[in-house]
Design a protein around this motif. Structure first.
Motif, short mmCIF file in Angstrom:
data_model
loop_
_atom_site.label_atom_id
_atom_site.label_comp_id
_atom_site.label_asym_id
_atom_site.label_seq_id
_atom_site.Cartn_x
_atom_site.Cartn_y
_atom_site.Cartn_z
N VAL A 64 7.51 0.22 20.78
CA VAL A 64 7.08 1.32 19.91
C VAL A 64 5.62 1.73 20.14
CG1 VAL A 64 8.72 0.55 18.17
CG2 VAL A 64 6.30 -0.02 17.91
N LYS A 65 4.93 1.02 21.00
CA LYS A 65 3.52 1.34 21.25
C LYS A 65 3.38 2.77 21.76
CE LYS A 65 1.75 -3.30 22.18
NZ LYS A 65 1.24 -4.24 23.20
N GLY A 66 2.43 3.49 21.16
CA GLY A 66 2.20 4.88 21.54
C GLY A 66 3.07 5.86 20.78
N ARG A 67 4.07 5.35 20.06
CA ARG A 67 4.97 6.23 19.29
C ARG A 67 4.86 6.00 17.78
NH1 ARG A 67 10.31 5.75 19.71
NH2 ARG A 67 10.31 3.52 20.25
N PHE A 68 4.66 4.76 17.38
CA PHE A 68 4.59 4.41 15.96
C PHE A 68 3.15 4.07 15.58
CE2 PHE A 68 9.19 2.61 15.31
CZ PHE A 68 9.70 3.77 15.86
N THR A 69 2.80 4.38 14.33
CA THR A 69 1.48 4.03 13.80
C THR A 69 1.64 3.45 12.41
OG1 THR A 69 0.43 5.83 15.03
CG2 THR A 69 -0.81 4.85 13.22
N ILE A 70 1.11 2.23 12.23
CA ILE A 70 1.11 1.61 10.91
C ILE A 70 -0.24 1.86 10.26
CG2 ILE A 70 0.36 -0.65 11.79
CD1 ILE A 70 2.16 -1.94 9.64
N SER A 71 -0.23 2.12 8.96
CA SER A 71 -1.47 2.33 8.23
C SER A 71 -1.26 1.88 6.79
CB SER A 71 -1.90 3.80 8.28
OG SER A 71 -0.92 4.63 7.67
N ARG A 72 -2.34 1.77 6.06
CA ARG A 72 -2.23 1.36 4.66
C ARG A 72 -3.29 2.06 3.83
NH1 ARG A 72 -2.71 -4.89 4.51
NH2 ARG A 72 -2.73 -4.59 2.25
N ASP A 73 -2.98 2.21 2.55
CA ASP A 73 -3.92 2.75 1.57
C ASP A 73 -3.98 1.74 0.44
OD1 ASP A 73 -5.28 4.07 -0.43
OD2 ASP A 73 -4.38 6.01 0.02
N ASN A 74 -5.02 0.92 0.43
CA ASN A 74 -5.11 -0.13 -0.58
C ASN A 74 -5.34 0.43 -1.97
OD1 ASN A 74 -4.62 -2.10 1.30
ND2 ASN A 74 -6.75 -2.76 1.50
N ALA A 75 -5.86 1.63 -2.08
CA ALA A 75 -6.03 2.26 -3.38
C ALA A 75 -4.69 2.67 -3.98
CB ALA A 75 -6.95 3.47 -3.27
N LYS A 76 -3.72 2.93 -3.11
CA LYS A 76 -2.39 3.34 -3.56
C LYS A 76 -1.36 2.22 -3.42
CE LYS A 76 -3.02 8.25 -2.51
NZ LYS A 76 -2.49 9.42 -1.76
N ASN A 77 -1.80 1.04 -2.95
CA ASN A 77 -0.89 -0.09 -2.77
C ASN A 77 0.32 0.29 -1.92
OD1 ASN A 77 -2.60 -1.58 -4.38
ND2 ASN A 77 -1.22 -1.66 -6.14
N THR A 78 0.04 0.98 -0.84
CA THR A 78 1.12 1.49 -0.01
C THR A 78 0.82 1.29 1.47
OG1 THR A 78 1.66 3.17 -1.68
CG2 THR A 78 2.51 3.53 0.53
N VAL A 79 1.85 0.92 2.21
CA VAL A 79 1.76 0.84 3.66
C VAL A 79 2.72 1.88 4.24
CG1 VAL A 79 3.49 -1.01 3.81
CG2 VAL A 79 1.82 -0.71 5.66
N TYR A 80 2.32 2.42 5.37
CA TYR A 80 3.10 3.49 6.00
C TYR A 80 3.48 3.12 7.43
CZ TYR A 80 0.77 6.04 2.22
OH TYR A 80 0.29 6.44 1.00
N LEU A 81 4.53 3.75 7.91
CA LEU A 81 4.88 3.67 9.32
C LEU A 81 5.22 5.08 9.79
CD1 LEU A 81 5.23 1.68 11.71
CD2 LEU A 81 7.69 1.69 11.18
#
Length: 117
Positions: A64-81
């Motif tokens: 998935v390298k180059g296609r997927f990005t993981i991120s998080r928002d600790n203020a919203k208690n949420t992780v994204y893909l």
């Protein structure tokens, strides 16, 4: 009560994009590393991506390298893909996992991603 609730899955055509979210509650989100796993029908569960507590360190499985990005928002208690350039082989149930430095972990129920024309 600890909860990890995934959303954002669905049916998408090859080459398309989806953004998965995992909303956490019931624990101190910012003290947990977060991961996305996936499991396709008839296959073993696979670690897709991880992100450190502050978001400064990320890792991905090679496929998935180059296609997927993981991120998080600790203020919203949420992780994204964020998933771009999706392929049929990305079809799977995607689950998020929270892992503490002392070994405690929590799992979400998952959201289905289907890549098909």
């Amino acid at each position: 009560q600890v909860q990890l609730v995934e959303s954002g899955g669905g049916l998408v055509q090859p080459g398309g994009s989806l953004r998965l979210s995992c909303a956490a509650s019931g624990f101190t989100f910012s003290t947990y590393d977060m991961s996305w796993y996936r499991q396709a029908a008839g296959k073993e569960r696979e670690l897709v991506a991880t992100i450190s507590r502050t978001g400064g360190i990320t890792n991905y499985v090679d496929s998935v390298k180059g296609r997927f990005t993981i991120s998080r928002d600790n203020a919203k208690n949420t992780v994204y893909l964020q998933m771009n350039s999706l392929k049929p082989e990305d079809t799977a149930m995607y689950c998020c996992k929270a892992t503490s430095t002392w070994g405690r972990s929590y799992w979400g129920q998952g959201t289905q991603v289907t890549v098909s024309s």
